[in-house]
Design a protein around this motif. Structure first.
Motif, PDB file in Angstrom:
ATOM      1  N   ASP A   1       0.832  -1.206   0.000  1.00  0.00           N
ATOM      2  CA  ASP A   1       0.000   0.000   0.000  1.00  0.00           C
ATOM      3  C   ASP A   1       0.869   1.259   0.000  1.00  0.00           C
ATOM      4  O   ASP A   1       0.543   2.249  -0.667  1.00  0.00           O
ATOM      5  CB  ASP A   1      -0.913   0.004   1.227  1.00  0.00           C
ATOM      6  CG  ASP A   1      -1.992  -1.068   1.159  1.00  0.00           C
ATOM      7  OD1 ASP A   1      -2.207  -1.611   0.045  1.00  0.00           O
ATOM      8  OD2 ASP A   1      -2.603  -1.370   2.203  1.00  0.00           O
ATOM      9  N   GLY A   2       1.967   1.214   0.750  1.00  0.00           N
ATOM     10  CA  GLY A   2       2.864   2.372   0.772  1.00  0.00           C
ATOM     11  C   GLY A   2       3.479   2.626  -0.588  1.00  0.00           C
ATOM     12  O   GLY A   2       3.646   3.785  -1.009  1.00  0.00           O
ATOM     13  N   LEU A   3       3.815   1.549  -1.288  1.00  0.00           N
ATOM     14  CA  LEU A   3       4.395   1.707  -2.624  1.00  0.00           C
ATOM     15  C   LEU A   3       3.362   2.266  -3.595  1.00  0.00           C
ATOM     16  O   LEU A   3       3.682   3.123  -4.438  1.00  0.00           O
ATOM     17  CB  LEU A   3       4.919   0.359  -3.115  1.00  0.00           C
ATOM     18  CG  LEU A   3       5.783   0.370  -4.380  1.00  0.00           C
ATOM     19  CD1 LEU A   3       7.057   1.184  -4.152  1.00  0.00           C
ATOM     20  CD2 LEU A   3       6.139  -1.051  -4.798  1.00  0.00           C
ATOM     21  N   ALA A   4       2.120   1.809  -3.488  1.00  0.00           N
ATOM     22  CA  ALA A   4       1.061   2.320  -4.350  1.00  0.00           C
ATOM     23  C   ALA A   4       0.812   3.803  -4.080  1.00  0.00           C
ATOM     24  O   ALA A   4       0.571   4.590  -5.002  1.00  0.00           O
ATOM     25  CB  ALA A   4      -0.218   1.512  -4.135  1.00  0.00           C
ATOM     26  N   GLU A   5       0.862   4.199  -2.823  1.00  0.00           N
ATOM     27  CA  GLU A   5       0.678   5.614  -2.471  1.00  0.00           C
ATOM     28  C   GLU A   5       1.812   6.471  -3.029  1.00  0.00           C
ATOM     29  O   GLU A   5       1.586   7.578  -3.525  1.00  0.00           O
ATOM     30  CB  GLU A   5       0.606   5.750  -0.951  1.00  0.00           C
ATOM     31  CG  GLU A   5       0.318   7.167  -0.479  1.00  0.00           C
ATOM     32  CD  GLU A   5       0.200   7.260   1.038  1.00  0.00           C
ATOM     33  OE1 GLU A   5       0.246   8.385   1.565  1.00  0.00           O
ATOM     34  OE2 GLU A   5       0.064   6.199   1.688  1.00  0.00           O
ATOM     35  N   LEU A   6       3.027   5.943  -2.943  1.00  0.00           N
ATOM     36  CA  LEU A   6       4.176   6.663  -3.505  1.00  0.00           C
ATOM     37  C   LEU A   6       4.025   6.817  -5.010  1.00  0.00           C
ATOM     38  O   LEU A   6       4.297   7.898  -5.573  1.00  0.00           O
ATOM     39  CB  LEU A   6       5.468   5.911  -3.170  1.00  0.00           C
ATOM     40  CG  LEU A   6       6.761   6.469  -3.752  1.00  0.00           C
ATOM     41  CD1 LEU A   6       6.998   7.906  -3.282  1.00  0.00           C
ATOM     42  CD2 LEU A   6       7.946   5.565  -3.380  1.00  0.00           C
ATOM     43  N   ARG A   7       3.560   5.793  -5.676  1.00  0.00           N
ATOM     44  CA  ARG A   7       3.364   5.861  -7.119  1.00  0.00           C
ATOM     45  C   ARG A   7       2.306   6.925  -7.459  1.00  0.00           C
ATOM     46  O   ARG A   7       2.490   7.704  -8.397  1.00  0.00           O
ATOM     47  CB  ARG A   7       2.941   4.493  -7.660  1.00  0.00           C
ATOM     48  CG  ARG A   7       2.834   4.438  -9.177  1.00  0.00           C
ATOM     49  CD  ARG A   7       2.214   3.114  -9.625  1.00  0.00           C
ATOM     50  NE  ARG A   7       3.035   1.974  -9.297  1.00  0.00           N
ATOM     51  CZ  ARG A   7       4.015   1.506 -10.079  1.00  0.00           C
ATOM     52  NH1 ARG A   7       4.285   2.122 -11.230  1.00  0.00           N
ATOM     53  NH2 ARG A   7       4.699   0.447  -9.726  1.00  0.00           N
ATOM     54  N   ALA A   8       1.216   6.942  -6.697  1.00  0.00           N
ATOM     55  CA  ALA A   8       0.162   7.921  -6.953  1.00  0.00           C
ATOM     56  C   ALA A   8       0.677   9.349  -6.759  1.00  0.00           C
ATOM     57  O   ALA A   8       0.326  10.264  -7.526  1.00  0.00           O
ATOM     58  CB  ALA A   8      -1.023   7.646  -6.025  1.00  0.00           C
ATOM     59  N   THR A   9       1.515   9.536  -5.751  1.00  0.00           N
ATOM     60  CA  THR A   9       2.087  10.866  -5.516  1.00  0.00           C
ATOM     61  C   THR A   9       2.938  11.317  -6.700  1.00  0.00           C
ATOM     62  O   THR A   9       2.863  12.472  -7.145  1.00  0.00           O
ATOM     63  CB  THR A   9       2.940  10.853  -4.235  1.00  0.00           C
ATOM     64  OG1 THR A   9       2.122  10.482  -3.124  1.00  0.00           O
ATOM     65  CG2 THR A   9       3.554  12.226  -3.978  1.00  0.00           C
ATOM     66  N   LEU A  10       3.712  10.388  -7.241  1.00  0.00           N
ATOM     67  CA  LEU A  10       4.576  10.732  -8.372  1.00  0.00           C
ATOM     68  C   LEU A  10       3.770  10.941  -9.646  1.00  0.00           C
ATOM     69  O   LEU A  10       4.140  11.757 -10.491  1.00  0.00           O
ATOM     70  CB  LEU A  10       5.611   9.626  -8.571  1.00  0.00           C
ATOM     71  CG  LEU A  10       6.675   9.525  -7.467  1.00  0.00           C
ATOM     72  CD1 LEU A  10       7.568   8.317  -7.697  1.00  0.00           C
ATOM     73  CD2 LEU A  10       7.519  10.794  -7.398  1.00  0.00           C
ATOM     74  N   VAL A  11       2.669  10.216  -9.813  1.00  0.00           N
ATOM     75  CA  VAL A  11       1.820  10.414 -10.982  1.00  0.00           C
ATOM     76  C   VAL A  11       1.247  11.824 -10.980  1.00  0.00           C
ATOM     77  O   VAL A  11       1.195  12.498 -12.010  1.00  0.00           O
ATOM     78  CB  VAL A  11       0.695   9.368 -11.018  1.00  0.00           C
ATOM     79  CG1 VAL A  11      -0.359   9.746 -12.052  1.00  0.00           C
ATOM     80  CG2 VAL A  11       1.266   7.987 -11.330  1.00  0.00           C
ATOM     81  N   VAL A  12       0.837  12.293  -9.803  1.00  0.00           N
ATOM     82  CA  VAL A  12       0.333  13.667  -9.691  1.00  0.00           C
ATOM     83  C   VAL A  12       1.435  14.666 -10.012  1.00  0.00           C
ATOM     84  O   VAL A  12       1.227  15.647 -10.734  1.00  0.00           O
ATOM     85  CB  VAL A  12      -0.239  13.918  -8.282  1.00  0.00           C
ATOM     86  CG1 VAL A  12      -0.594  15.389  -8.104  1.00  0.00           C
ATOM     87  CG2 VAL A  12      -1.451  13.040  -8.044  1.00  0.00           C
ATOM     88  N   ALA A  13       2.621  14.414  -9.479  1.00  0.00           N
ATOM     89  CA  ALA A  13       3.736  15.333  -9.728  1.00  0.00           C
ATOM     90  C   ALA A  13       4.164  15.325 -11.185  1.00  0.00           C
ATOM     91  O   ALA A  13       4.700  16.325 -11.696  1.00  0.00           O
ATOM     92  CB  ALA A  13       4.919  14.948  -8.841  1.00  0.00           C
ATOM     93  N   GLN A  14       3.929  14.206 -11.868  1.00  0.00           N
ATOM     94  CA  GLN A  14       4.357  14.088 -13.264  1.00  0.00           C
ATOM     95  C   GLN A  14       3.533  14.968 -14.197  1.00  0.00           C
ATOM     96  O   GLN A  14       4.013  15.377 -15.254  1.00  0.00           O
ATOM     97  CB  GLN A  14       4.239  12.621 -13.703  1.00  0.00           C
ATOM     98  CG  GLN A  14       4.661  12.354 -15.139  1.00  0.00           C
ATOM     99  CD  GLN A  14       4.552  10.879 -15.486  1.00  0.00           C
ATOM    100  OE1 GLN A  14       4.272  10.049 -14.628  1.00  0.00           O
ATOM    101  NE2 GLN A  14       4.775  10.549 -16.744  1.00  0.00           N
ATOM    102  N   THR A  15       2.314  15.270 -13.826  1.00  0.00           N
ATOM    103  CA  THR A  15       1.407  16.009 -14.698  1.00  0.00           C
ATOM    104  C   THR A  15       1.978  17.386 -15.018  1.00  0.00           C
ATOM    105  O   THR A  15       2.111  18.239 -14.148  1.00  0.00           O
ATOM    106  CB  THR A  15       0.023  16.166 -14.033  1.00  0.00           C
ATOM    107  OG1 THR A  15      -0.472  14.875 -13.677  1.00  0.00           O
ATOM    108  CG2 THR A  15      -0.945  16.853 -14.981  1.00  0.00           C
ATOM    109  N   GLY A  16       2.332  17.560 -16.254  1.00  0.00           N
ATOM    110  CA  GLY A  16       2.750  18.873 -16.734  1.00  0.00           C
ATOM    111  C   GLY A  16       4.130  19.320 -16.327  1.00  0.00           C
ATOM    112  O   GLY A  16       4.463  20.501 -16.486  1.00  0.00           O
ATOM    113  N   GLN A  17       4.976  18.441 -15.800  1.00  0.00           N
ATOM    114  CA  GLN A  17       6.312  18.897 -15.419  1.00  0.00           C
ATOM    115  C   GLN A  17       7.338  17.784 -15.634  1.00  0.00           C
ATOM    116  O   GLN A  17       6.990  16.600 -15.677  1.00  0.00           O
ATOM    117  CB  GLN A  17       6.350  19.367 -13.962  1.00  0.00           C
ATOM    118  CG  GLN A  17       6.239  18.252 -12.933  1.00  0.00           C
ATOM    119  CD  GLN A  17       6.343  18.783 -11.519  1.00  0.00           C
ATOM    120  OE1 GLN A  17       5.646  19.726 -11.152  1.00  0.00           O
ATOM    121  NE2 GLN A  17       7.210  18.183 -10.722  1.00  0.00           N
TER     122      GLN A  17
END
Length: 431
Positions: A268-284
């Motif tokens: 679950d922690g790894l999935a949360e980390l992935r979701a955080t990076l997906v958000v950060a990836q948007t447009g940058q």
């Protein structure tokens, strides 16, 4: 000139012997000569005439003969005409930006040309060779010397003979992509080098030896193994996901409640980390902040040190950022990605990754040379009936394997080569 002095002496010897026979005949003494003496006289004449004729038939300045100028100890060096060419992979950083031969990448074909199909499937591109770079004496002087040869192989085969297609293309050419999705192969420029040239690999020499210790003992904390774009960040997360799945499979039904809970929390922690990076990836772009988020997130998640310790206590747990199994799983896709980025544009690979992998790629290039037209290789049919169009070894640089570390050889009959019928070529996986 050595050959002239030697030839004159032999010719003079023949003249003296002939004159002696003539005098003896006129004096009538030849009939009184002992058989041994007569035989000796005739031998002198024969040897003189034979050697003289042989020497006189040799040109003074043959294209492959050089004579040492020192008259007291003449040394003749024979230089055989080039009958083969080596194909030396070069790093994309080579100053030879006008390289017209290459491995992998995409072929250059005439506009509107159809992509070759073998056994009902689009063929895989192998290499393109500039015919103008081939030695004049290759294949006894026959074969194409203009345009280029594009080599393709069957997308799949069961071993033994490997179906191939060879296209001879000329005129204006354009880069063409395969009509269906295939594994991308990095484009590596080739130096076409005749066998009598210096065995030099300056084009692939970075001046540094690979750091085998760092390459074999992968540590995710090393700067060379740090993700540098969103693709490599996703590769690292995927490696961690695969590792968690391996531990869950190892534990199976024997897992305790605490172990199941720990694995679920890590997942679950790894999935949360992935979701955080997906958000950060948007447009940058992937930046230092994204890298820091990734590193800190992995350091906060733990797994047993090895699969054997999957059921051990919490004392054997390691942060995923220091996990050796995760690092080893990450190495292959990460190195392949770095190689692809480097081949497309060396300046786009960060300096830390380049410093780690460039000497490694140069090392592989030095040991993955191909060849064209060598007469030392066994042909699958009678000697003299087939010519070797191309030999390619299994390659780490290109990521292809022929058999178990073997080579692919592409042949064509001598008659077809002379006629330019390269579409009749065939391939064979050689030991």
């Amino acid at each position: 000139m050595v050959w002239f002095r030697f030839g004159f002496g032999s010719f003079g010897l023949a003249c003296i012997g002939a004159a002696a026979i003539l005098v003896l005949m006129r004096s009538g003494a030849i009939g009184d000569m002992a058989p041994g003496a007569l035989l000796m006289t005739l031998t002198v004449v024969g040897v003189g005439l034979g050697v003289s004729a042989m020497i006189r038939a040799t040109p003074a300045h043959g294209p492959y003969t050089s004579v040492e100028a020192e008259p007291d100890s003449p040394i003749v060096t024979q230089q055989a005409p080039a009958t083969c060419a080596r194909l030396v992979p070069m790093l994309p950083t080579s100053p030879d930006t006008g390289c017209t031969s290459w491995l992998g990448g995409a072929p250059r074909l005439p506009k509107g040309a159809e992509w070759p199909v073998i056994a009902g499937q689009p063929a895989q591109f192998l290499a393109q060779i500039d015919c103008a770079a081939l030695p004049d004496t290759l294949w006894q002087g026959v074969g194409p010397r203009q345009g280029s040869m594009a080599f393709f192989r069957a997308a799949a085969h069961d071993g033994g003979e490997l179906p191939v297609r060879v296209l001879h293309v000329e005129g204006p050419l354009t880069s063409v992509s395969a009509p269906v999705r295939q594994d991308r192969r990095p484009r590596w420029p080739l130096l076409v080098q005749t066998a009598d040239q210096d065995d030099s690999f300056v084009a692939t020499d970075t001046g540094a030896e690979p750091d085998w210790g760092v390459l074999h003992d992968v540590d995710l904390r090393h700067s060379g193994y740090q993700p540098f774009d969103w693709t490599s960040a996703a590769m690292l997360l995927n490696s961690m996901d695969a590792l968690i799945a391996s531990y869950a499979k190892r534990l199976g039904d024997a897992a305790s409640d605490d172990q199941i809970t720990h694995l679920r929390q890590t997942s679950d922690g790894l999935a949360e980390l992935r979701a955080t990076l997906v958000v950060a990836q948007t447009g940058q772009a992937f930046d230092e902040l994204a890298l820091q988020t990734l590193q800190e997130g992995l350091a906060a998640l733990t797994l047993p040190e090895s699969l054997r310790d999957a059921g051990a206590s919490a004392k054997s747990l390691l942060p995923m950022s220091r996990h050796r199994c995760a690092a080893q799983a990450f190495f292959a896709p990460f190195e392949r990605h770095c190689r692809q980025v480097y081949a497309e544009s060396p300046c786009h690979l960060p300096s830390a990754q380049r410093a780690l992998f460039e000497p490694f790629w140069a090392h592989n290039a030095r040991h993955e040379t191909g060849c064209i037209g060598t007469a030392d290789l066994p042909a699958p049919i009678n000697v003299g009936e087939a010519e070797l169009l191309l030999e390619l070894p299994s390659s780490e640089l290109l990521g292809w394997m022929f058999g178990e570390g073997r080579a692919l050889r592409i042949y064509v009959t001598s008659d077809d080569l002379e006629k330019g019928a390269l579409d009749r070529a065939w391939g064979s996986v050689a030991a």
